[in-house]
Design a protein around this motif. Sequence first.
Motif, PDB file in Angstrom:
ATOM      1  N   VAL A 158      11.607  40.825 113.531  1.00 55.76           N
ATOM      2  CA  VAL A 158      10.990  41.270 115.093  1.00 55.76           C
ATOM      3  C   VAL A 158       9.879  40.394 115.447  1.00 55.76           C
ATOM      4  N   LEU A 159      10.133  39.929 116.646  1.00 51.15           N
ATOM      5  CA  LEU A 159       9.065  39.023 117.302  1.00 51.15           C
ATOM      6  C   LEU A 159       8.150  39.389 118.342  1.00 51.15           C
ATOM      7  N   ASP A 160       6.828  39.203 118.489  1.00 51.63           N
ATOM      8  CA  ASP A 160       5.831  39.603 119.417  1.00 51.63           C
ATOM      9  C   ASP A 160       5.424  38.396 120.066  1.00 51.63           C
ATOM     10  N   ARG A 161       5.922  38.165 121.235  1.00 48.96           N
ATOM     11  CA  ARG A 161       5.761  37.104 121.929  1.00 48.96           C
ATOM     12  C   ARG A 161       5.065  37.295 123.107  1.00 48.96           C
ATOM     13  N   SER A 162       4.127  38.527 123.307  1.00 47.59           N
ATOM     14  CA  SER A 162       3.752  38.961 124.297  1.00 47.59           C
ATOM     15  C   SER A 162       2.167  38.254 124.636  1.00 47.59           C
ATOM     16  N   ARG A 163       1.812  37.411 123.501  1.00 48.30           N
ATOM     17  CA  ARG A 163       0.604  36.637 123.602  1.00 48.30           C
ATOM     18  C   ARG A 163       0.951  35.372 123.275  1.00 48.30           C
ATOM     19  N   LYS A 164      -0.220  34.504 123.365  1.00 47.88           N
ATOM     20  CA  LYS A 164       0.050  33.046 123.157  1.00 47.88           C
ATOM     21  C   LYS A 164       0.450  32.815 121.849  1.00 47.88           C
ATOM     22  N   ALA A 165      -0.212  33.498 120.922  1.00 50.00           N
ATOM     23  CA  ALA A 165       0.154  33.366 119.347  1.00 50.00           C
ATOM     24  C   ALA A 165       1.625  34.131 118.990  1.00 50.00           C
ATOM     25  N   LEU A 166       2.422  33.638 118.376  1.00 53.12           N
ATOM     26  CA  LEU A 166       3.729  34.522 118.123  1.00 53.12           C
ATOM     27  C   LEU A 166       3.156  35.287 116.861  1.00 53.12           C
ATOM     28  N   LYS A 167       3.607  36.345 116.791  1.00 54.15           N
ATOM     29  CA  LYS A 167       3.562  37.348 115.622  1.00 54.15           C
ATOM     30  C   LYS A 167       4.783  37.687 115.238  1.00 54.15           C
ATOM     31  N   VAL A 168       4.938  38.288 113.942  1.00 51.24           N
ATOM     32  CA  VAL A 168       6.146  38.668 113.396  1.00 51.24           C
ATOM     33  C   VAL A 168       5.950  39.956 112.549  1.00 51.24           C
ATOM     34  N   LEU A 169       6.706  40.920 112.409  1.00 47.81           N
ATOM     35  CA  LEU A 169       6.633  42.187 111.822  1.00 47.81           C
ATOM     36  C   LEU A 169       6.957  42.010 110.297  1.00 47.81           C
ATOM     37  N   VAL A 212      11.723  29.082 117.658  1.00 48.74           N
ATOM     38  CA  VAL A 212      11.002  29.758 118.770  1.00 48.74           C
ATOM     39  C   VAL A 212      10.555  28.720 119.731  1.00 48.74           C
ATOM     40  N   ALA A 213      10.070  27.431 118.807  1.00 48.87           N
ATOM     41  CA  ALA A 213       9.300  26.341 120.007  1.00 48.87           C
ATOM     42  C   ALA A 213      10.798  25.764 120.750  1.00 48.87           C
ATOM     43  N   ALA A 214      11.720  25.657 120.263  1.00 48.26           N
ATOM     44  CA  ALA A 214      12.822  25.152 120.998  1.00 48.26           C
ATOM     45  C   ALA A 214      13.475  25.954 122.095  1.00 48.26           C
ATOM     46  N   GLY A 215      13.069  27.302 121.974  1.00 49.39           N
ATOM     47  CA  GLY A 215      13.630  28.335 122.413  1.00 49.39           C
ATOM     48  C   GLY A 215      15.005  28.916 122.311  1.00 49.39           C
ATOM     49  N   PHE A 216      15.217  28.922 120.941  1.00 46.78           N
ATOM     50  CA  PHE A 216      16.506  29.376 120.640  1.00 46.78           C
ATOM     51  C   PHE A 216      17.775  28.738 121.203  1.00 46.78           C
ATOM     52  N   PRO A 217      17.637  27.400 121.288  1.00 43.09           N
ATOM     53  CA  PRO A 217      19.153  26.857 122.091  1.00 43.09           C
ATOM     54  C   PRO A 217      20.333  27.289 121.353  1.00 43.09           C
ATOM     55  N   PRO A 218      21.308  27.627 122.119  1.00 40.22           N
ATOM     56  CA  PRO A 218      22.576  28.331 121.714  1.00 40.22           C
ATOM     57  C   PRO A 218      23.268  27.772 120.696  1.00 40.22           C
ATOM     58  N   TYR A 219      23.306  26.225 120.702  1.00 44.54           N
ATOM     59  CA  TYR A 219      24.066  25.533 119.802  1.00 44.54           C
ATOM     60  C   TYR A 219      23.287  24.646 118.754  1.00 44.54           C
ATOM     61  N   ARG A 220      22.008  24.919 118.650  1.00 43.57           N
ATOM     62  CA  ARG A 220      21.092  24.318 117.526  1.00 43.57           C
ATOM     63  C   ARG A 220      21.708  24.607 115.876  1.00 43.57           C
TER      64      ARG A 220
END
Length: 251
Positions: free
Chosen positions: A37-48, A226-234
Amino acid sequence: MSQEPALATPPDSDRPEPPAPPRPTPLRPRDAATLIVLDRSRKALKVLMGRRHAGLAFMGGKFVFPGGRIEPADRRMPVAGALSQRVDDALRAKLPRAPHHLGRSLALAAIRETYEETGLLIGTRDYGPPESAPDGAWQAFAEAGILPDLEALHLVARAITPPKRARRFDTRFFAVDRKAVAAEHPGIVGPDSELTELAWVGLDAARKLDLPRITRVILDDLEAAVAAGFPPYRPIPFYFERHGKGLREEI
C-alpha cells in the motif's frame, strides 16, 4: 568327520554398496500474493509495513508487506473492475497449465490478506455491496458495502522461495495507492496478532528495518516502477533459484 569349510566374509571392497537414500522432493511452492500500500500524498513516497509476531515460525519478527496464499473463497468473490490483460498475462507467464482465473484469484488473495492482517478494506462503494460474498473475511466487505477493485492494483514483481525451505511460496507482489482504502476496521493489529505493529515508512527507512532478503529486492523494483509511473507494458521482474543459483528474469 570332515566339516564344510566356513564361507569367508568378503572384504568390504567386495560388498555391494547400500542404496543411496532418496533425495527429498522439493516442496511445490504455493500460489500467494502480497499487497504494497503506497502513500503518495506527499513528496516522499511511503509504504505500509507490518512486523510479524516474534513467535511465528515463518519470518517471525520481520517487517513485511501483508499477504498470503490463495484460499478457495478468493475464486468466488465478486469484484469491481478487472486486471489489465497485460497484468493477467504476466501473472500466468511461465505456467503452462495456469487456470484462467489465476490472476483474479491472486489479486483477491492480496486484498483479503491485507484486510485480515491490517484491517484495511481495499475497494469501492461506487457500485453498492456485492450481491453475495463467501463466508469468512469477505463478509466484512459485504457488510461495509465494498467491492474489491482489481483495476486499482499494479503488478510489481514475482518471486519463488528457493528449494529446501520448510515453506515455499510463488508470490506475486502487487501495489495499490492508499486512496483505494475504502474503510478500515480497527483492533486487528496488536501484540497477539499476526502483525504486532504497522508503520508508514519511506523507502530508505524501510531498507533499514529487519526485512526478508527478497523484500529488500522488491523495494528497489517498487521504487523504479513508481518513478516510471507504472507503465502498463513494463517488464515484470521474476526471481527464482535454479541449481543453487539465484536468477532474475523478466515476464
